[in-house]
Design a protein around this motif. Sequence first.
Motif, PDB file in Angstrom:
ATOM      1  N   ARG A 160      -0.820  -5.974   0.759  1.00 40.33           N
ATOM      2  CA  ARG A 160       0.710  -5.776   0.463  1.00 40.33           C
ATOM      3  C   ARG A 160       1.252  -5.214   2.433  1.00 40.33           C
ATOM      4  NH1 ARG A 160       1.739   1.000  -1.494  1.00 40.33           N
ATOM      5  NH2 ARG A 160       4.106   0.127  -1.516  1.00 40.33           N
ATOM      6  N   TYR A 161       2.070  -5.959   2.152  1.00 38.49           N
ATOM      7  CA  TYR A 161       3.186  -6.445   3.472  1.00 38.49           C
ATOM      8  C   TYR A 161       4.366  -5.983   2.799  1.00 38.49           C
ATOM      9  CZ  TYR A 161      -0.694  -9.421   5.014  1.00 38.49           C
ATOM     10  OH  TYR A 161      -1.873 -10.387   5.199  1.00 38.49           O
ATOM     11  N   GLU A 162       4.951  -5.475   3.980  1.00 33.10           N
ATOM     12  CA  GLU A 162       6.621  -4.800   3.821  1.00 33.10           C
ATOM     13  C   GLU A 162       7.220  -5.287   5.654  1.00 33.10           C
ATOM     14  OE1 GLU A 162       6.431  -0.796   4.289  1.00 33.10           O
ATOM     15  OE2 GLU A 162       5.471  -0.138   6.266  1.00 33.10           O
ATOM     16  N   GLY A 163       8.487  -5.780   5.505  1.00 35.30           N
ATOM     17  CA  GLY A 163       9.015  -5.864   6.375  1.00 35.30           C
ATOM     18  C   GLY A 163       9.549  -5.347   7.869  1.00 35.30           C
ATOM     19  N   VAL A 164       8.699  -3.932   7.738  1.00 39.29           N
ATOM     20  CA  VAL A 164       9.052  -3.668   9.364  1.00 39.29           C
ATOM     21  C   VAL A 164       7.780  -3.769   9.343  1.00 39.29           C
ATOM     22  CG1 VAL A 164      10.818  -2.313   8.302  1.00 39.29           C
ATOM     23  CG2 VAL A 164       9.082  -1.709   7.919  1.00 39.29           C
TER      24      VAL A 164
END
Length: 212
Positions: free
Chosen positions: A24-28
């Motif tokens: 699970r990745y996020e932009g920050v």
Amino acid sequence: MTHRGTNLSRILYGIYAFFLQPARYEGVFPFLTANGLENNYMGKMVSEFLFGGILASQSVCWCLALLPACRKKIAGAADKTSGAGENNRTGKELLGLLACALAASVIIVGFDANAAGILQRYTADAAFGVALSSCFVLLALFDGMQRERNTERIQEQKERGAARRYGLIFLRAALLQHALYAFLIVFACGDSVNLKNYGRLLYYGAKRLFQI
């Protein structure tokens, strides 16, 4: 935890979490975040935060999908210094070793899921067998391309050369992805024990690199 008995549902949850669960990745920063295991298991399920399974952290293992295509190449692996009978026996031994490595990984995952729990650190127990099998598949593919080069027509040689280049591109991309994942998981925050709380200088120093 070792007296909970064996349950097929926990084994299936373990196979999914340790092998197939996506990251699970996020932009920050730190980009990689914990991915909890949601389940409706009617019993005691020992699990913690996860950062994806083996296929998410080691994309080189995706080449196992080519195992049916290169199974005969592995079984027929040849050594120029040996006779045909010995070559065949050696190839079958390699194929057996590959199968044992994969089977051992699945057995370890089933045992961990039942006896210990589904935790990120237990992924390392099964990762070696899967990675070893992936290396066998890659070596079989590249070795087959090399040995057949002198017996093919020019057009077939070009096709083999293109396949070899694509294989090398995939291998380099997989190694780069694994290095990036290893970097991100160092800074990922899954629970209270992480660099954000106990290594603030390193954590916020790295965070500033990604701030505009």
